[in-house]
Design a protein around this motif. Structure first.
Motif, PDB file in Angstrom:
ATOM      1  N   PHE A 125       0.837  -1.195   0.000  1.00 32.20           N
ATOM      2  CA  PHE A 125       0.000   0.000   0.000  1.00 32.20           C
ATOM      3  C   PHE A 125       0.873   1.246   0.000  1.00 32.20           C
ATOM      4  O   PHE A 125       1.946   1.274   0.615  1.00 32.20           O
ATOM      5  CB  PHE A 125      -0.908   0.025   1.229  1.00 32.20           C
ATOM      6  N   ASP A 126       0.389   2.285  -0.666  1.00 32.24           N
ATOM      7  CA  ASP A 126       1.123   3.546  -0.694  1.00 32.24           C
ATOM      8  C   ASP A 126       1.052   4.257   0.654  1.00 32.24           C
ATOM      9  O   ASP A 126       1.983   4.934   1.063  1.00 32.24           O
ATOM     10  CB  ASP A 126       0.563   4.463  -1.784  1.00 32.24           C
ATOM     11  N   ASP A 127      -0.098   4.127   1.334  1.00 32.76           N
ATOM     12  CA  ASP A 127      -0.293   4.767   2.632  1.00 32.76           C
ATOM     13  C   ASP A 127      -1.554   4.197   3.267  1.00 32.76           C
ATOM     14  O   ASP A 127      -2.200   3.301   2.702  1.00 32.76           O
ATOM     15  CB  ASP A 127      -0.403   6.297   2.489  1.00 32.76           C
ATOM     16  N   GLY A 128      -1.920   4.724   4.436  1.00 38.45           N
ATOM     17  CA  GLY A 128      -3.099   4.235   5.133  1.00 38.45           C
ATOM     18  C   GLY A 128      -4.393   4.486   4.380  1.00 38.45           C
ATOM     19  O   GLY A 128      -5.320   3.672   4.445  1.00 38.45           O
ATOM     20  N   GLU A 129      -4.463   5.603   3.671  1.00 40.80           N
ATOM     21  CA  GLU A 129      -5.666   5.902   2.890  1.00 40.80           C
ATOM     22  C   GLU A 129      -5.862   4.870   1.782  1.00 40.80           C
ATOM     23  O   GLU A 129      -6.990   4.487   1.474  1.00 40.80           O
ATOM     24  CB  GLU A 129      -5.571   7.313   2.301  1.00 40.80           C
ATOM     25  N   HIS A 130      -4.766   4.436   1.198  1.00 45.69           N
ATOM     26  CA  HIS A 130      -4.833   3.402   0.156  1.00 45.69           C
ATOM     27  C   HIS A 130      -5.409   2.116   0.734  1.00 45.69           C
ATOM     28  O   HIS A 130      -6.283   1.486   0.131  1.00 45.69           O
ATOM     29  CB  HIS A 130      -3.441   3.181  -0.429  1.00 45.69           C
ATOM     30  N   LEU A 131      -4.953   1.725   1.933  1.00 46.08           N
ATOM     31  CA  LEU A 131      -5.476   0.509   2.564  1.00 46.08           C
ATOM     32  C   LEU A 131      -6.975   0.625   2.815  1.00 46.08           C
ATOM     33  O   LEU A 131      -7.746  -0.293   2.501  1.00 46.08           O
ATOM     34  CB  LEU A 131      -4.724   0.224   3.859  1.00 46.08           C
ATOM     35  N   ALA A 132      -7.394   1.753   3.372  1.00 41.92           N
ATOM     36  CA  ALA A 132      -8.817   1.948   3.665  1.00 41.92           C
ATOM     37  C   ALA A 132      -9.643   1.941   2.378  1.00 41.92           C
ATOM     38  O   ALA A 132     -10.734   1.372   2.330  1.00 41.92           O
ATOM     39  CB  ALA A 132      -9.012   3.255   4.425  1.00 41.92           C
ATOM     40  N   ARG A 133      -9.106   2.577   1.340  1.00 46.31           N
ATOM     41  CA  ARG A 133      -9.821   2.643   0.064  1.00 46.31           C
ATOM     42  C   ARG A 133      -9.969   1.256  -0.552  1.00 46.31           C
ATOM     43  O   ARG A 133     -11.017   0.911  -1.106  1.00 46.31           O
ATOM     44  CB  ARG A 133      -9.073   3.582  -0.879  1.00 46.31           C
ATOM     45  N   PHE A 134      -8.918   0.450  -0.450  1.00 49.45           N
ATOM     46  CA  PHE A 134      -8.971  -0.915  -1.001  1.00 49.45           C
ATOM     47  C   PHE A 134     -10.078  -1.722  -0.333  1.00 49.45           C
ATOM     48  O   PHE A 134     -10.887  -2.373  -1.013  1.00 49.45           O
ATOM     49  CB  PHE A 134      -7.616  -1.592  -0.800  1.00 49.45           C
ATOM     50  N   PHE A 135     -10.151  -1.682   1.006  1.00 42.69           N
ATOM     51  CA  PHE A 135     -11.144  -2.500   1.707  1.00 42.69           C
ATOM     52  C   PHE A 135     -12.559  -1.930   1.590  1.00 42.69           C
ATOM     53  O   PHE A 135     -13.525  -2.661   1.819  1.00 42.69           O
ATOM     54  CB  PHE A 135     -10.748  -2.683   3.168  1.00 42.69           C
ATOM     55  N   ALA A 136     -12.683  -0.678   1.225  1.00 41.64           N
ATOM     56  CA  ALA A 136     -14.008  -0.089   1.024  1.00 41.64           C
ATOM     57  C   ALA A 136     -14.504  -0.279  -0.408  1.00 41.64           C
ATOM     58  O   ALA A 136     -15.648   0.061  -0.722  1.00 41.64           O
ATOM     59  CB  ALA A 136     -13.975   1.399   1.367  1.00 41.64           C
ATOM     60  N   SER A 137     -13.673  -0.853  -1.276  1.00 46.33           N
ATOM     61  CA  SER A 137     -14.016  -0.982  -2.698  1.00 46.33           C
ATOM     62  C   SER A 137     -14.273  -2.429  -3.073  1.00 46.33           C
ATOM     63  O   SER A 137     -13.987  -3.363  -2.319  1.00 46.33           O
ATOM     64  CB  SER A 137     -12.876  -0.420  -3.560  1.00 46.33           C
ATOM     65  N   ASP A 138     -14.782  -2.614  -4.279  1.00 42.12           N
ATOM     66  CA  ASP A 138     -15.010  -3.965  -4.806  1.00 42.12           C
ATOM     67  C   ASP A 138     -13.709  -4.713  -5.058  1.00 42.12           C
ATOM     68  O   ASP A 138     -13.724  -5.937  -5.206  1.00 42.12           O
ATOM     69  CB  ASP A 138     -15.815  -3.884  -6.110  1.00 42.12           C
ATOM     70  N   ALA A 139     -12.581  -3.978  -5.094  1.00 43.06           N
ATOM     71  CA  ALA A 139     -11.292  -4.634  -5.352  1.00 43.06           C
ATOM     72  C   ALA A 139     -10.943  -5.653  -4.278  1.00 43.06           C
ATOM     73  O   ALA A 139     -10.215  -6.616  -4.541  1.00 43.06           O
ATOM     74  CB  ALA A 139     -10.190  -3.578  -5.444  1.00 43.06           C
ATOM     75  N   SER A 140     -11.477  -5.461  -3.068  1.00 45.66           N
ATOM     76  CA  SER A 140     -11.170  -6.375  -1.967  1.00 45.66           C
ATOM     77  C   SER A 140     -12.184  -7.507  -1.845  1.00 45.66           C
ATOM     78  O   SER A 140     -12.002  -8.411  -1.018  1.00 45.66           O
ATOM     79  CB  SER A 140     -11.140  -5.601  -0.645  1.00 45.66           C
ATOM     80  N   LYS A 141     -13.238  -7.474  -2.634  1.00 45.72           N
ATOM     81  CA  LYS A 141     -14.350  -8.409  -2.434  1.00 45.72           C
ATOM     82  C   LYS A 141     -13.926  -9.865  -2.610  1.00 45.72           C
ATOM     83  O   LYS A 141     -14.319 -10.733  -1.814  1.00 45.72           O
ATOM     84  CB  LYS A 141     -15.492  -8.079  -3.402  1.00 45.72           C
ATOM     85  N   GLU A 142     -13.115 -10.159  -3.599  1.00 46.38           N
ATOM     86  CA  GLU A 142     -12.682 -11.541  -3.804  1.00 46.38           C
ATOM     87  C   GLU A 142     -11.888 -12.043  -2.596  1.00 46.38           C
ATOM     88  O   GLU A 142     -12.041 -13.185  -2.159  1.00 46.38           O
ATOM     89  CB  GLU A 142     -11.846 -11.655  -5.079  1.00 46.38           C
TER      90      GLU A 142
END
Length: 341
Positions: A125-142
């Motif tokens: 992750f680039d930073d903490g915001e990137h981590l939060a954004r990933f888990f709030a998006s469909d990208a983390s669904k799988e």
């Protein structure tokens, strides 16, 4: 009393009010029926942090307070500081239903679902915001769906509790500076892979034994987020804090089989409570980090090394990870990098 014995005693105590509430309800249906018969469902929430750390103050406690305020017949009892066992023990207890909720780092979860460990890969992750954004998006669904299918445990949210940095009795500015140092890393496959990728000589030491290991020279340095470095008073036994930011310290908020017993209003209240905590923790971490860095600069407790060659570390890490992650893990890594801003 051992950790296992203490956990059994605590859970037995917590079970008593649930049994009494059920007995007094007179045919009120399932235990997760929303408290419609006047009873209250109580969930246990465990984690490994002290009550002074932001993961508790702005995370676990906020979840408990928000759920109570929702008035949906649901309460949460928080057990901090590994009272119900260490990370490896607790995730097994969540899977079995002995503990209802937990706050865990992704590496510990990799023991029960390997792809999850990649969330803790160095510079994923680039930073903490990137981590939060990933888990709030469909990208983390799988990833989260696969974890739920493998374990029966639901991921309600995730936050970063700050980036991890190096401490030692000498500055660490480049990968070459790690060459002759014995660096403590947590004992998990992903952390040990990170050590190799960064160019570090990893030595495994339990977190609870870290201060003594540094004091006695068993290890030369270690890596942790700033709030953990402070909670362990590592400035007393280390001279330099090198701001490498080589990994976001992940915390995932988990709920086990009891999730399926909760009524829709209770599930909604718990989800909203977690959302509020996820939004608050990063700000609390940032405030704590800024205060601690200023205190250390003023007192000289740490020499703060800010000119770390992060680009050199990144250039070393990425090809190593791509060559050593399994195909399933690499797919997660690609999804994370693909969600970068």
């Amino acid at each position: 009393m051992s950790t296992q014995q203490r956990r059994r005693v605590l859970l037995a105590i917590l079970t008593v009010p649930l049994v009494l509430a059920s007995a007094c309800g007179g045919g009120g249906g399932e235990s997760g029926g929303g408290g419609g018969d006047g009873g209250t469902v109580e969930l246990t929430l465990a984690h490994s942090y002290t009550e002074q750390q932001p993961q508790h103050r702005c995370g676990a406690q906020v979840i408990a307070d928000e759920v109570a305020a929702a008035n949906v017949g649901l309460t949460i009892q928080v057990f901090p500081a590994s009272q119900l066992g260490g990370d490896a023990d607790r995730i097994q207890s969540v899977i079995s239903g002995d503990i209802d909720m937990d706050i865990q780092g992704a590496s510990a979860l990799g023991a029960v679902h390997e792809p999850m460990s990649v969330v803790d890969a160095a510079y994923a992750f680039d930073d903490g915001e990137h981590l939060a954004r990933f888990f709030a998006s469909d990208a983390s669904k799988e990833l989260t769906d696969g974890f739920a299918e493998a374990t029966g445990v639901t991921v309600l949210g995730a936050w970063s509790a700050g980036a991890r940095h190096f401490t030692a009795n000498q500055p660490i500015r480049t990968p070459e500076d790690l060459a002759n140092l014995r660096m403590r890393f947590p004992n998990s496959p992903q952390f040990l892979m990170n050590a190799a990728a960064l160019g570090a000589n990893a030595t495994e030491v339990a977190y609870e034994e870290l201060y003594l290991a540094l004091q006695q020279g068993i290890v030369d340095g270690q890596e942790n987020p700033i709030v953990n470095i402070a909670s362990q008073n590592l400035g007393e036994v280390q001279d330099y804090l090198s701001l490498s930011g080589h990994q976001e310290n992940s915390n995932l908020i988990l709920v086990g089989p009891r999730w399926n017993e909760l009524s829709p209003p209770q599930q909604e209240a718990l989800s909203k409570a977690v959302e509020k905590a996820v939004a608050q923790v990063p700000g609390c971490v940032e405030e704590d980090e800024a205060r601690l860095l200023e205190e250390w600069r003023s007192s000289g407790e740490f020499q703060i090394v800010e000119d770390v060659d992060v680009a050199a570390f990144r250039a070393k890490v990425e090809p190593y990870l791509r060559a050593n992650l399994s195909p399933e893990q690499l797919a997660v890594y690609e999804a994370i990098r693909g969600s970068a801003a």
